[in-house]
Design a protein around this motif. Structure first.
Motif, PDB file in Angstrom:
ATOM      1  N   LEU A   1       0.841  -1.191   0.000  1.00 59.81           N
ATOM      2  CA  LEU A   1       0.000   0.000   0.000  1.00 59.81           C
ATOM      3  C   LEU A   1       0.879   1.245   0.000  1.00 59.81           C
ATOM      4  CD1 LEU A   1      -2.941   1.134   0.388  1.00 59.81           C
ATOM      5  CD2 LEU A   1      -2.480   1.067   2.853  1.00 59.81           C
TER       6      LEU A   1
ATOM      7  N   GLN B   1       2.278   4.023   3.006  1.00 58.30           N
ATOM      8  CA  GLN B   1       2.174   3.076   4.106  1.00 58.30           C
ATOM      9  C   GLN B   1       1.372   3.706   5.244  1.00 58.30           C
ATOM     10  OE1 GLN B   1       4.109  -0.348   4.593  1.00 58.30           O
ATOM     11  NE2 GLN B   1       3.191  -0.016   2.568  1.00 58.30           N
TER      12      GLN B   1
ATOM     13  N   THR C   1      -7.981   2.737   0.834  1.00 63.46           N
ATOM     14  CA  THR C   1      -7.131   1.653   1.333  1.00 63.46           C
ATOM     15  C   THR C   1      -7.731   0.293   1.009  1.00 63.46           C
ATOM     16  OG1 THR C   1      -6.140   2.986   3.082  1.00 63.46           O
ATOM     17  CG2 THR C   1      -6.227   0.606   3.448  1.00 63.46           C
TER      18      THR C   1
ATOM     19  N   THR D   1      -7.480  -0.382  -2.774  1.00 56.07           N
ATOM     20  CA  THR D   1      -6.109  -0.668  -3.193  1.00 56.07           C
ATOM     21  C   THR D   1      -5.668  -2.049  -2.733  1.00 56.07           C
ATOM     22  OG1 THR D   1      -5.579   1.693  -3.082  1.00 56.07           O
ATOM     23  CG2 THR D   1      -3.734   0.150  -3.139  1.00 56.07           C
ATOM     24  N   LEU D   2      -5.927  -2.391  -1.474  1.00 56.76           N
ATOM     25  CA  LEU D   2      -5.516  -3.700  -0.976  1.00 56.76           C
ATOM     26  C   LEU D   2      -6.222  -4.829  -1.715  1.00 56.76           C
ATOM     27  CD1 LEU D   2      -5.276  -3.059   2.877  1.00 56.76           C
ATOM     28  CD2 LEU D   2      -3.404  -3.307   1.237  1.00 56.76           C
TER      29      LEU D   2
ATOM     30  N   THR E   1      -4.021  -5.106  -4.817  1.00 55.54           N
ATOM     31  CA  THR E   1      -2.619  -5.524  -4.635  1.00 55.54           C
ATOM     32  C   THR E   1      -2.488  -6.837  -3.875  1.00 55.54           C
ATOM     33  OG1 THR E   1      -2.405  -4.200  -2.609  1.00 55.54           O
ATOM     34  CG2 THR E   1      -1.793  -3.145  -4.707  1.00 55.54           C
ATOM     35  N   CYS E   2      -3.556  -7.272  -3.233  1.00 53.94           N
ATOM     36  CA  CYS E   2      -3.516  -8.528  -2.472  1.00 53.94           C
ATOM     37  C   CYS E   2      -4.297  -9.643  -3.152  1.00 53.94           C
ATOM     38  CB  CYS E   2      -4.063  -8.313  -1.054  1.00 53.94           C
ATOM     39  SG  CYS E   2      -3.068  -7.229  -0.032  1.00 53.94           S
TER      40      CYS E   2
ATOM     41  N   TYR F   1       2.814  -1.963  -7.485  1.00 57.17           N
ATOM     42  CA  TYR F   1       1.826  -1.079  -8.105  1.00 57.17           C
ATOM     43  C   TYR F   1       1.851  -1.140  -9.630  1.00 57.17           C
ATOM     44  CZ  TYR F   1      -0.313   1.424  -4.208  1.00 57.17           C
ATOM     45  OH  TYR F   1      -1.081   1.757  -3.110  1.00 57.17           O
TER      46      TYR F   1
END
Length: 611
Positions: A126, A129, A212, A215-216, A219-220, A596
């Protein structure tokens, strides 16, 4: 007719070759460089305006290439990469203008992906951070949230960027409570198998929590790590600047940039609307200003400087401003307009009579090579124009602040002006800095009286009477030293040092790279290798309002060229603006940039891959 054109760097010189399959009589080669050019051989200079030039060539024979050798007139300039080759080149033959193919591959070239180190397992994928992350183990499958009031802006952003919906019936519920102690932008997000919950300090905090989660999810791989995120920004000002005077960026690009900013929790868009080359905003107080300068090129008031070519440009209507403001509001972003004075005003001086002293015999030249780019505070027309103009522009933007520019006044500005000499005598002023400070202070005072705060570049603090004053917010751009000095004199300061935060600077010293080099090169790591509160200047911390990245458009001829200059470096500025000091270093940022990269690709934002 087929024309050919190529250019390459040879030390300080630029070797150009022009060819045609039809004979051409008395052609004139028109082009621009970063700064004033000079002819070494192959032609005769017939006109020059800043970096734009017209060079008379000999008759061109079909099938016989002609060589022209150029260099910069100022020996301190020498070409560093492809961006320094002639831009916007064309031939004028009689009354006809013939565009030449680009002498350089414009913009960033596709490069091999630079390997990224692995992200430490104790960190979230993230940017920025969070202030604190306490993992509890396990993960929760997450495709979407049940609709949550207050997250419409995030949901709309996801939809615009082609990401899966954030909110859907049947999605995971998110319990929302408020605690003002977290601050207006703070939040505490709990991710657990039992469910998701968030405590927010205000609507902006809820918005950031939604960013958040979005995005997570990306990215996860759709599985959120369980734990508690405590998060709030270090600085209230987290900005991205865009120069729309040198290059006219379409509204759609600006809206996409706002979306990208929101994904990284940036919250200030600095809209640079005027400069030497153009005044982009349609205003009622001076309608001819925009009409006469919005376009530059052949037959226009301002020729094709900075790659303008035969014709380039555009303007923003009030409807355009309303579109930008609506998007910004939905994303919790404020918009700061900038109108450049007293320097960087070549177009304004050309478009509006009376802004120069007719008795001025000075020969001062700007750093870009203009000899008439500063308005004169000693003549009535300057005040008759600037007061209503700045008030009208400020009134269009609900942020209640306007940036007045104030950078790079030419050395010796106004020294040849009788009107300014008399004004200095009346007001007890000596230097050009004194004069600029007096002028800015007077202009700012009128705006402040109307409830409008003023901002300016660092030079506005100069002058025997204390410069601009009036509680102005100053932007420190040549480095952090001027910002430290201004803060110690009581100013609030935004740090945007070119060495770390100017995205028009090239990423590297590779001749195949793209961009400026006056403040060095800015690889990704340099965007975090500094602190907005420098070591030894901890006393100024309360006066550092925040951090901002800047993108200047001198080398930009198409909107998309800016994308790879901004990304992935915008990750670093978002990091410095939000995170506690020292949390993310260059290696960690490089790892995050690798994470990213697929997200940038997914939303269709070009990125620099190799530096």
């Amino acid at each position: 007719m087929t024309l050919t054109f190529s250019a390459r760097i040879d030390g300080r010189r630029i070797l150009c070759e022009i060819g045609t399959d039809h004979a051409l009589t008395a052609p004139v080669f028109c082009f621009s460089l970063m700064a004033a050019p000079a002819v070494v051989s192959g032609g005769v200079m017939v006109r020059r305006v800043a970096g734009y030039a017209e060079v008379a060539l000999p008759d061109l024979a079909a099938g016989t290439p002609h060589e022209l050798v150029l260099e910069h007139a100022d020996p301190s300039y020498f070409p560093r990469n492809r961006a320094w080759l002639p831009l916007g080149a064309y031939l004028r033959v009689g009354r006809e203008c013939l565009p030449l193919p680009s002498g350089a591959d414009l913009g960033l070239r596709e490069a091999e992906e630079r390997p990224a180190p692995k992200l430490d397992s104790g960190r979230l994928p993230l940017v920025p951070q969070p202030t604190d992350w306490r993992a509890s183990g396990g993960a929760v499958g997450f495709a979407a949230l049940a609709p949550v009031a207050g997250l419409e802006g995030v949901a709309d952003l996801a939809a615009r960027q082609g990401l899966a919906p954030l909110g859907e019936p049947g999605g995971l519920p998110l319990a929302v409570t408020e605690d003002a102690a977290l601050g207006p932008e703070g939040y505490r997000l709990t991710i657990a198998v039992a469910g998701l919950s968030v405590v927010v300090g205000g609507q902006a905090g809820l918005h950031h929590a939604g960013i958040t989660l979005l995005t997570l999810r990306e990215t996860c791989g759709g599985r959120l790590p369980c734990g508690v995120i405590e998060d709030q920004p270090r600085f209230g000002w987290r900005g991205q600047h865009l120069d729309c005077a040198r290059h006219f960026f379409g509204v759609d690009f600006i809206l996409r940039l706002l979306d990208l900013m929101a994904l990284l929790k940036l919250n200030r868009f600095h809209w640079h609307l005027s400069d030497d080359e153009a005044f982009r905003l349609e205003v009622e107080s001076q309608p001819l200003l925009c009409q006469r300068t919005a376009f530059r090129g052949e037959g226009e008031l301002v020729p094709g400087v900075f790659g303008g070519g035969i014709r380039a440009g555009g303007s923003y209507s009030k409807a355009d401003v309303a579109r930008v403001l609506a998007r910004a509001k939905a994303l919790h972003i404020e918009v700061l307009p900038e109108i450049e004075v007293p320097a960087h005003s070549h177009g304004m001086v050309k478009a509006i009579p009376g802004l120069r002293d007719p008795g001025d015999n000075g020969e001062e030249a700007s750093v870009q090579g203009y000899i008439d780019n500063i308005v004169n505070p000693g003549v009535p027309a300057t005040w008759e124009v600037l007061r209503p103009l700045t008030e009208e522009v400020a009134a269009l933007f609900p942020f209640g602040m306007i940036h007045l520019g104030a950078d790079e006044a030419p050395h010796g500005a106004w020294d040849g002006s009788p009107a300014v000499t008399a004004l200095k005598a009346r007001e007890g002023l000596v230097t050009s800095d004194d004069m600029q400070g007096w002028m800015l202070s007077r202009l700012a005072a009128g705006l402040v009286a109307r409830g409008i705060r003023v901002a300016a570049w660092e030079e506005a603090a100069k002058g025997v009477q204390g410069g601009i004053g009036n509680g102005a917010l100053l932007f420190s751009w040549t480095g952090q030293g001027p910002g430290v000095e201004a803060a110690r004199r009581g100013h609030e300061v935004v740090m945007c040092p070119a060495q770390n935060a100017y995205f028009d600077l090239a990423h590297s010293d590779d001749p195949d790279d793209w961009g400026a080099a006056w403040a060095g090169f800015v690889p990704l790591e340099k965007t975090v290798e500094w602190d907005p509160v420098p070591k030894g200047a901890e006393d100024i911390a309360p006066r550092i309002a925040g951090v901002q990245a800047c993108f200047w458009g001198e080398f930009t001829t198409e909107d998309a060229q800016a994308e790879g200059m901004i990304a992935p470096r915008i990750l670093g500025i978002a990091t410095k603006a939000w995170e506690p000091a020292g949390k993310t270093d260059g290696q960690v940022l490089r790892a995050l940039a690798g994470i990213y990269a697929p997200l940038f690709d997914r939303i269709g934002w070009k990125r620099h891959r190799g530096a």
